[in-house]
Scaffold this active site. Structure first.
Site, PDB file in Angstrom:
ATOM      1  N   GLU A   1      -9.643   1.833  12.106  1.00 34.86           N
ATOM      2  CA  GLU A   1     -10.384   1.408  10.566  1.00 34.86           C
ATOM      3  C   GLU A   1     -11.206   0.216  10.991  1.00 34.86           C
ATOM      4  OE1 GLU A   1      -7.333   1.673  11.479  1.00 34.86           O
ATOM      5  OE2 GLU A   1      -6.249   3.091   9.881  1.00 34.86           O
TER       6      GLU A   1
ATOM      7  N   PHE B   1       7.210   1.318   3.015  1.00 35.60           N
ATOM      8  CA  PHE B   1       6.575   1.494   4.177  1.00 35.60           C
ATOM      9  C   PHE B   1       5.090   1.549   3.951  1.00 35.60           C
ATOM     10  CE2 PHE B   1       4.632   5.022   6.828  1.00 35.60           C
ATOM     11  CZ  PHE B   1       5.081   4.288   8.084  1.00 35.60           C
ATOM     12  N   GLN B   2       4.497   0.738   4.904  1.00 30.24           N
ATOM     13  CA  GLN B   2       2.918   0.757   4.775  1.00 30.24           C
ATOM     14  C   GLN B   2       2.482  -0.021   3.730  1.00 30.24           C
ATOM     15  OE1 GLN B   2       1.240   4.532   6.355  1.00 30.24           O
ATOM     16  NE2 GLN B   2       1.262   3.772   8.630  1.00 30.24           N
TER      17      GLN B   2
ATOM     18  N   LYS C   1      -1.182   5.566  -4.891  1.00 32.23           N
ATOM     19  CA  LYS C   1      -1.371   6.873  -4.379  1.00 32.23           C
ATOM     20  C   LYS C   1      -0.932   7.784  -5.771  1.00 32.23           C
ATOM     21  CE  LYS C   1       0.209  10.291  -0.866  1.00 32.23           C
ATOM     22  NZ  LYS C   1       1.088  10.457   0.070  1.00 32.23           N
TER      23      LYS C   1
ATOM     24  N   MET D   1     -20.377 -16.368  26.814  1.00 32.15           N
ATOM     25  CA  MET D   1     -20.796 -17.579  26.359  1.00 32.15           C
ATOM     26  C   MET D   1     -19.485 -18.602  26.297  1.00 32.15           C
ATOM     27  SD  MET D   1     -23.125 -18.691  24.532  1.00 32.15           S
ATOM     28  CE  MET D   1     -24.379 -17.894  23.472  1.00 32.15           C
TER      29      MET D   1
END
Lengths: 166, 558
Positions: B50, B112-113, B162, B469
């Site tokens: 993602e 969940f999630q 959803k 760097m």
């Protein structure tokens, strides 16, 4: 360094989920101070009014003003401390122990001086409601402290410009 | 006919002219992905992470000026988008990030999630919406695009439960958007613009200081007119490179920590700084107490909160750079500042970007010079680190949106997925990705969609086997205590590219640099990765050490 000053912002916002979190998050995320915060719906149900007391030097106050304006849900920001003369009020509830009748009488007399109202009375305690500006409430609290404050709750300031200066 | 919320979302995106959606599928976003299945008007680009999706959407937006769209599921899908959202926010890139959310009745239950995406992204987005009812979707999409691309652009998040994706309603897309609490100030105050013109006329040592806001406002043409008309020397920041051609004699190139000595000396000696779409970032100003101490400041910016934030300003002008410059250009004429122009030319001549060719080493700056030689018209997307600074210094940018990089957040891993977005947005352009060995491996998985789509990306790794760097700072300020910067254990990037199905080349000798770049030019049926093994301990100079003033710039080690 510029001197720090107290400012009262009146912020009109969309009455919507999460707006308060956006305002509060802006202050915590950018390290600005909130001294008090009051939020409630206005006569127009779609708009809420936030009264926010903060302090900072002129540069910080300007930043606060602009950052509040940047939030999409903010409709209008007014710095009441610079926009004109304003009135401000705060409400405090004070519960005081009244274990002997003599003390209760004294407390009621003092309450009268501050135009306080009794909103609950029990054999061993009394709850007073007092409104006023910061100075008046401080004076009242200082005196009642000598009688033993059991509990105290205050609203934070609400304020508006005088007359037609809206 | 009633449509599902997911279908309404997709139809709304079509109304907004969306060409590509960069996403990773997952449980709470499945109805949206389903609505995109077989869709021809909008192409769904499946990324491998993602973070890659959000950077690709960002790269698309930077290259085209249009709104980029990223899509992910709830919970970890959404949190993986976060770095890309923050990257876009810091550079004011128009983006809409869409996340699936768990069913409405599960919200708040630690399902969940489940993740409070609105809460997590609150400080890193321009605005956000949680949709629990499919009736809201059409209006929210229209508002989100309006907010993302107007005013000071930025990312907007749409989090959709959803059930709102599944439920059906009529599709009614708003023709116009009017948000009473959101009215960006586009036109500058005429009085302030007149004041600015007067200051410009009176100045003896003025400089123009332009930033990424000029690119975002598509005001490069107006900036050039102002510069040519006044003949005032100009420095353009890392975010604005290309807004004014660096090949022009009036260009002082980039200012700041690794900017040109000329630009930094000019700030220090100037009596007027005209800032346009730049925000006096700490990497530009150095120690504020020593920054442009003798100069009055004019600051043109669309964001009032940017003005006076770091530096007190004499003439603030809130407005869109294109509008304000159009007005300002009517009131200015050639500045009578010949001695100042001569001084600038002298600095330019005396202190160009330069490096020492070490014996038997491929110098990273040389690689960049050669990339410029062979790909001067390309869109260049750099990552973050030493290679980014060398690319900014040694590639001469002449057009806006030719140079894309994560300037504000400094996100390593940005460039490869962003290059994918840029290439899709600009199919006729050559897209060069200048990457570092540390940053490349952070999002290397996105080589997969690049290979699948046969994108002809030129991926050039400036490989010094270090987190360069940081190593430079350790060398200069921490006694060479090289903590956690040794990347000699990286895989062979040329072989790895081949494993991905791309062309992979490795260059270890100076004389092989140009032939390899030429060869890469001829490979157009997919990405080519060239691993340039460069001098390990070369440093980026000039350098204004943290906390020093611009006048105290270190020109080099010698």
């Amino acid at each position: 360094m510029n001197p720090e000053k107290r400012h009262i912002f009146s912020v009109l916002v969309e009455n919507r989920f999460g707006v308060l979190a956006r305002v509060a998050g802006l202050f915590s995320g950018r390290g600005f101070n909130i001294d008090s915060l009051n939020v409630a719906e206005t006569h127009d149900k779609s708009i809420s009014q936030i009264t926010l007391v903060t302090h900072g030097d002129a540069q910080i106050i300007e930043q606060i003003y602009h950052h509040l304006n940047r939030l999409i849900d903010v409709i209008e920001v007014t710095d009441l401390s610079t926009a004109g003369t304003h009135v401000e009020r705060e409400l405090v509830l004070i519960k005081i122990a009244t274990d002997d009748p003599q003390k209760r009488t004294e407390i009621l007399q003092v309450a009268e001086v501050f135009r306080g109202r009794v909103i609950d009375m029990k054999p061993a305690s009394i709850v007073l409601e007092i409104t006023g500006d910061e100075g008046k409430l401080k004076a009242a609290i200082d005196i009642f402290n000598t009688y033993g404050i059991l509990e105290l709750a205050r609203t934070g300031k609400i304020a508006m410009l005088r007359g037609a200066e809206t | 006919m009633e449509l599902s919320g997911a279908q309404i979302l997709v139809d709304g995106l079509k109304r907004e002219g969306v060409e590509y959606i960069f996403g990773v599928n997952g449980g709470a976003a499945m109805p949206i992905f389903d609505a995109l299945y077989g869709e021809t008007e909008i192409k769904l680009i499946p990324m491998r992470h993602e973070q890659g999706a959000s950077h690709a959407a960002d790269g698309y937006a930077r290259a085209t000026g249009k709104v980029g769209v990223a899509l992910a599921t709830s919970g970890p899908g959404a949190t993986n988008l976060v770095t890309g959202i923050a990257t876009a926010y810091m550079d004011s890139i128009p983006m809409v990030a869409i996340t699936g959310q768990v069913f409405t009745h599960y919200i708040g239950s630690d399902a969940f999630q489940e993740c409070d995406v609105i809460g997590v992204t609150r400080p890193i987005c321009k605005h956000s919406y949680l949709i629990k009812d499919c009736e809201e979707i059409a209006d929210v999409v229209a508002e989100a695009f309006h907010i993302a691309k107007t005013g000071k652009p930025g990312p907007v998040i749409i989090d959709i439960a959803k059930d709102a994706q599944n439920n059906e309603t009529l599709f009614q897309y708003p023709e116009t958007v009017d948000i009473r609490s959101y009215k960006p100030q586009v036109h500058g105050d005429p009085g302030q613009i007149a004041k600015a013109a007067a200051l410009i006329k009176a100045a003896k040592r003025p400089i123009l200081y332009a930033g990424g806001g000029v690119v975002l406002a598509n005001a490069s043409e107006e900036l050039r007119q102002l510069t040519y008309k006044t003949q005032i020397p100009i420095t353009v920041t890392l975010m604005g490179l290309g807004a004014f051609p660096e090949t022009d004699p009036l260009s002082m190139e980039m200012p700041g920590m690794h900017g040109s000595c000329c630009a930094n000396y000019a700030f220090t000696d100037a009596d007027l700084v005209i800032a346009i779409g730049a925000r006096f970032d700490d990497r530009v100003t150095g120690d504020l107490s020593k920054f442009a101490p003798n100069a009055k400041k004019i600051h043109i910016d669309i964001d009032a909160s940017c003005i006076g934030k770091n530096v007190p300003v004499d003439v603030p002008i809130v407005g869109d750079a294109k509008n304000v410059l159009t007005e300002l250009n009517k009131q200015v004429s050639t500045a009578d500042i010949d001695p100042w122009r001569n001084q600038i030319q002298e600095w330019k001549k005396k202190y160009p970007f330069e490096y020492e060719q070490k014996v038997g080493k491929v110098m990273p700056q040389y690689v960049i010079e050669q990339i410029y030689e062979h790909y001067s018209d390309a869109i260049v997307i750099a990552d973050v680190g030493q290679h980014q600074m060398w690319a900014a210094q040694y590639f001469k940018f002449t057009e806006p949106r030719q140079w894309l990089n994560s300037g504000g957040l400094g996100t390593m891993g940005f460039s490869l997925p962003a290059a994918i977005g840029a290439q899709l947005g600009c199919p006729d352009k050559t897209v060069v990705n200048i990457n570092g060995d540390g940053s490349y491996i952070m999002t290397i998985q996105e080589l997969v969609p690049a290979v699948t789509m046969k994108l002809p990306l030129k991926i050039f790794i400036i490989n010094n086997m270090y987190l360069g760097m940081v190593r430079q700072w350790q060398e200069l300020f921490l006694d060479k205590r090289y903590s956690a910067v040794d990347y000699h254990d990286n895989p062979d990037f040329a072989l790895l590219a081949q494993a991905f199905g791309a062309t992979g080349l490795r260059v270890e000798h100076t004389e092989d640099v140009a032939p390899a770049l030429l060869k890469a030019k001829g490979i157009t049926d997919g990405p080519v990765v060239i691993d340039f093994i460069v001098d390990e301990e070369e440093n980026v100079f000039p350098m204004v050490p943290a906390g020093a003033g611009l006048g105290d710039v270190i020109r080099g080690l010698s």
